[in-house]
Every structure is written in C-alpha cells, then in structure tokens.
Design an enzyme around this catalytic site. Structure first.
Site, short mmCIF file in Angstrom:
data_model
loop_
_atom_site.label_atom_id
_atom_site.label_comp_id
_atom_site.label_asym_id
_atom_site.label_seq_id
_atom_site.Cartn_x
_atom_site.Cartn_y
_atom_site.Cartn_z
N LYS A 336 0.84 -1.20 0.00
CA LYS A 336 0.00 0.00 0.00
C LYS A 336 0.88 1.25 0.00
CE LYS A 336 -3.85 -1.88 2.76
NZ LYS A 336 -4.95 -1.65 1.81
N ARG A 410 -10.67 -11.36 1.46
CA ARG A 410 -11.56 -12.38 0.90
C ARG A 410 -10.97 -13.78 0.99
NH1 ARG A 410 -11.49 -9.11 -4.61
NH2 ARG A 410 -11.47 -7.54 -2.96
#
Length: 542
Positions: A336, A410
């Site tokens: 990130k 996920r």
C-alpha cells in the site's frame, strides 16, 4: 441515589411532562444555546430559579439533590442532537465532581455515586425514540485517547542530559512491555437509571437491551482502535480466551445458585468453548488461503471459533457470525502507499464486531446455539510472503489465483466460511469485513454494503440497522459479475480485470464458498468502520 422522595412521588403521580411543567420552580434548567457556558453549573447557588419549557424532552441528574434539564423547543427530529449535548454535559458534571473529590483527598470509591445518571423523558417521547436517544447518549461519550496515559508515564521524570539514554532504554523495553499488555474491556463510565420514569419502567427490558447493544459498539470500537503493536493475532486470541473464561465462570455461578434453590443435582455444562487452529497447522489441514496471507508475520495466522451453547438441549447450531481480523494490512508485496497504510490497524474491525456480538449474546443469555468465527492474520512483507500470480488450493478444494496480495481479506474469509460450515453446519451465516474500498466509493463513509442470497435475511439485517441508527444498503451480485470471478488458470481468481464493481466482485468471490442451502449475508463495512475526523457527536477513529 438520594433523590428527594417528593420528586419521586410527584413525578410518578403527575407524569414527567406535567411534573416539569407544574413544578418548574423546584428544578434547574438551561437552554441548549447556553451549553458551552454551563459546565460547573452544579457549584452555583441551589436557590437559583430558572423557568422550564412545557415540552422538556430529557432530564439528567448526576448529583444527589439536583436535576439537569435540557430545555428544548425544537421538533422531535432534533432530540438526538440535544440528548447528546445533554449527555456530554452529564459526563462533564461527573468528571468535574470526581475532580473536586480528588482535590479534597477523596478516593474514587468515595465518589462512586457520581457515576449514576437518572434519565427521564417527556411523556410525548415514544419508546422507539427513547431507545434511539439512549443509544446515542452512550456512544457519544466514547473516545480513544492515550494522551493521559503517556502523561502518567512521564510524571516524576527529570528532563536533563540523560534524556537520550532514557529514550534508548524505553525503546529496548518495548518488546517486554508488549508482552505484559493484557486485553482490557470497556467498562460503563456511568450507570443509567430509568426508575423515575413510569414509561421507562414499563419498557425496561427494551431499554436494557438497547444499552447492551450500545455497549457492544463501544467494546468493538475500543478493540478496533487498539494499535497493531499491541493487537496482534496472539493478542486477539488472548482477548477471546478471556471473554470465554469470564462467561463460563459467570454461567457456573448462576447455575450453582439456581441448583442450590432446587433439589436437582444436574451438572452444568460450559456455556462457551474456544477452538483455535494456528500457524503451520492451518497449512497442514488445508487452510492455505489464510495461512499464506499471514505466514510472513511474526504473530502467526489463526482461525478462532467461539461456540456458544445457549440451548444445551439441542445440538444444532443455527447461526454463525464470521469476522475478518487483519490486525494490520501492509498490502503484502502489492504494498500500500504510505497514505493508505497508517489506518490499517482497523482492518480487524469485522473480528472486533464478531467478538462483541458474542459478548452481548452471552451476557443476555440468549437461548440459541451459535458460533463466532474470526480469521486472524497480519498481512506483512517478508521473504516468505505470498505473491501475486500464486495459485493456492483452498480448504474447499477450489484453486485460487492471487491477483493482488492486497485483496487478502476475501482469502481469509473464504477459508473461514469453509471451516465454519464443515465443523458447525449452521443454517445462517453473516460475515462482517472491512473488505473493499470500492464499497466506500459506492456508498460513502457512513453506509455499509449488504449482499445476501436470501431476501428475508437481508430484510432482517436492514431492519436491525434502523434500531441502532446505522445505515445499510443492499447491493447486487449479478450473473456477469459471477462469471468474471472464473479464472483462466485456476477455478477462480481473487481480483477482477478492472476497477469496476469491486465490492460486488468480492462478494461473488465469497459466494463461491457458501454451501447450497445455507442462508448467507455479507456486510462490507469498509466505509462506516473508521472515521478520520469527529463525526457529529461521535469521536474520530473506529
């Protein structure tokens, strides 16, 4: 509380509205416009007389012989805002009283009575609005702040030429200090008393439930705000262990008390049990998705489940709550940017919700059998980090191509879904996760995205969200999105070809791991889980 008997009798006899209208000369009041200048009002002369509006919505009494009244002439729609101001004033009064006691040399236990707040409403405020106001009163009193703790640490230290060495010593001891940190729980900083209001008393169970729901939110916020240097997967597991042990002790005490009143000698069972799979055991048992996400971190990944047996005569588990617990998310090898990483301690928010829900259900003693599962991991960077393009075999048997290591949530939830269904076989599953920035783009920062394979379940969740004043919006999983989840070199892939419909894609990915016949709902809480600034009457943070 030492509220004068005349107040109790008159309030009961006349009703709250009439009492405050007809007996206004005996009470104190202040206008909401004067709120900023009113702190410390309790120290003024008790002989002062102030007129009261006939439509007084709420009364807060924090001192033995005195009531604090918010004078409100606006419409009912503004009640929430005014009640928050009133509550802030009540808290200020409590803190001011405690501060004065401290200066006088009193111990905390001597001023404990100042923590009680009597709450009364005007008769025209219905139970629905009373519950909403109480919910917001409690939530508006919370803030996460370690400044005072740091000041306490610094008391008595000399600021001289040895400061540098002192800082070095502190730095070296950080690791040892972290080991000593223990999970803490949110305590109610005050007691809400409703017994002076007949309408409140009539609906006391509803109000107590609302308080518990609000306290659950506070517990979630406190844990979610705890930074990643403390709240590691190991810490979260210890936190869950403490919750389970506490509830089992309380349950045994209640069971023993109940048995002592009867001639039966039935052996009581544990109310809750804890199951944990962690580290390489995850890999060995086939939970490769969550294992790969968390294997690069020092604190190893875990699937943690709390099994709650509120209906011991039945073995069937009806409901499961699953929470994403990324204690910190660097993004992995798909790192990130710095501006998007500093708040990633709250990526465990779904797990925090899940543990708080268990805590509330256990405290309420609900007669259901349910399981609360959290996937705990830190998505870190190391030579053993998983890579984009890796093809992993999930516990369900589906092969998954990793499109981006920053789409890790996920993967964690997918293995948790399989674990939950194989081991506990629930009929209904609700998962909570700060899953996608796309959901925040679609719905903003105050609304959660809801996906479900069952309209009745979705409707129940939407109705529940209204009770606690939290916005939820149902989003679709269309067939073309389902098709886009299919992989070229694997059964499915973790990310799509473009940036569109990212929240729906993530939900379609999770749907692949839901067994046939299981009612499932997915709440993407990426937007409302965190606020970088004060939001109305609520403090910044998780």
């Amino acid at each position: 509380m030492n509220i004068p008997d005349t107040v109790k009798q008159e309030a009961t006899k006349l009703g709250v509205s009439k009492y405050f209208t007809e007996k206004k000369e005996d009470l104190f009041s202040f206008s909401t416009e004067d709120y900023e200048d009113i702190v410390g009002f309790e120290s003024k002369s008790s002989k002062k007389k102030v007129s009261v509006s006939p439509s007084v919505p709420i009364v807060l009494s924090t001192l033995p012989d005195q009531s604090k009244i918010i004078d409100k002439e606006e419409e009912l729609a503004l009640l929430k805002e005014n009640s928050n101001k009133a509550f802030s004033f009540a808290v200020s009064s409590i803190q001011g009283a405690k501060s004065k006691d401290s200066k006088k040399g009193k111990k905390d236990s001597e001023s404990e009575g100042n923590k009680e707040v009597n709450v009364l409403f005007s008769d025209y405020v219905d139970i629905k609005n009373r519950k909403m106001i109480i919910n917001n009163m409690i939530l508006s009193g919370y803030s996460f702040n370690l400044k005072d703790a740091e000041k306490e640490k610094g008391k008595g230290k000399k600021q001289d030429k040895d400061d540098l060495k002192e800082k070095e010593d502190i730095s070296e001891s950080k690791e040892e200090d972290a080991k000593e940190d223990k999970p803490t729980k949110v305590e109610k900083p005050f007691q809400l008393n409703f017994e002076l209001d007949a309408i409140n008393t009539k609906h006391i169970n509803d109000l107590k439930l609302q308080i518990r729901l609000a306290m659950s939110t506070l517990e979630t916020r406190e844990l979610a705000n705890t930074r990643a240097d403390i709240a590691t997967p190991d810490y979260m597991a210890e936190y869950a262990k403490n919750l389970v042990e506490t509830h089992n002790i309380e349950y045994e005490e209640r069971a023993s008390l109940k048995l002592s009143k009867t001639s039966k000698a039935k052996e009581s069972k544990e109310r809750a049990s804890l199951h944990i799979i962690e580290g390489e055991e995850l890999r060995d048992k086939g939970y490769n998705l969550i294992y790969n996400v968390g294997k690069a971190a020092v604190s190893k990944p875990k699937i943690l489940a709390i099994q709650y047996n509120g209906l011991p005569e039945s073995r069937a588990i009806t409901h499961a709550i699953i929470g994403k617990g990324l204690t910190f998310d660097t993004g992995g090898l798909n790192l990130k940017p710095a501006s998007g990483m500093d708040t990633m301690f709250y990526d465990k928010h779904g797990a925090c919700n899940t543990l708080a829900i268990f805590n509330s259900i256990a405290k309420l003693g609900l007669k259901i059998n349910a399981v609360f599962v959290v996937g705990l991991a830190e998505n870190s960077v190391d030579s053993v980090s998983y890579r984009p393009s890796d093809i992993l075999i999930s516990k369900k048997g589906l092969t998954v191509e990793v499109g981006n290591t920053d789409a890790e949530g996920r993967l964690v939830l997918a293995d948790c879904l399989t674990y939950t269904q194989e081991k506990f076989k629930p009929k209904v599953i609700v998962d909570l996760a700060t899953l996608t920035g796309a959901c925040k783009v679609a719905l903003g920062s105050k609304t959660a995205g809801l996906f479900s394979n069952d309209d009745t379940l979705a409707g129940s969740l939407i109705n529940a969200s209204k009770v606690v004043d939290e916005s939820v919006w149902k989003l679709p999983i269309s067939d073309n999105i389902r098709d886009s989840v299919k992989g070229n070199y694997s059964d499915i892939k973790s990310t799509g070809k473009n940036v569109y419909a990212g929240a729906s894609f993530a939900a379609a990915f999770l749907e692949k791991f839901v067994d046939k016949g299981v009612k499932w709902a997915h709440l993407d809480i990426a937007g409302p889980a965190y606020s970088g600034a004060k939001n109305g009457n609520f403090s910044a943070g998780a």
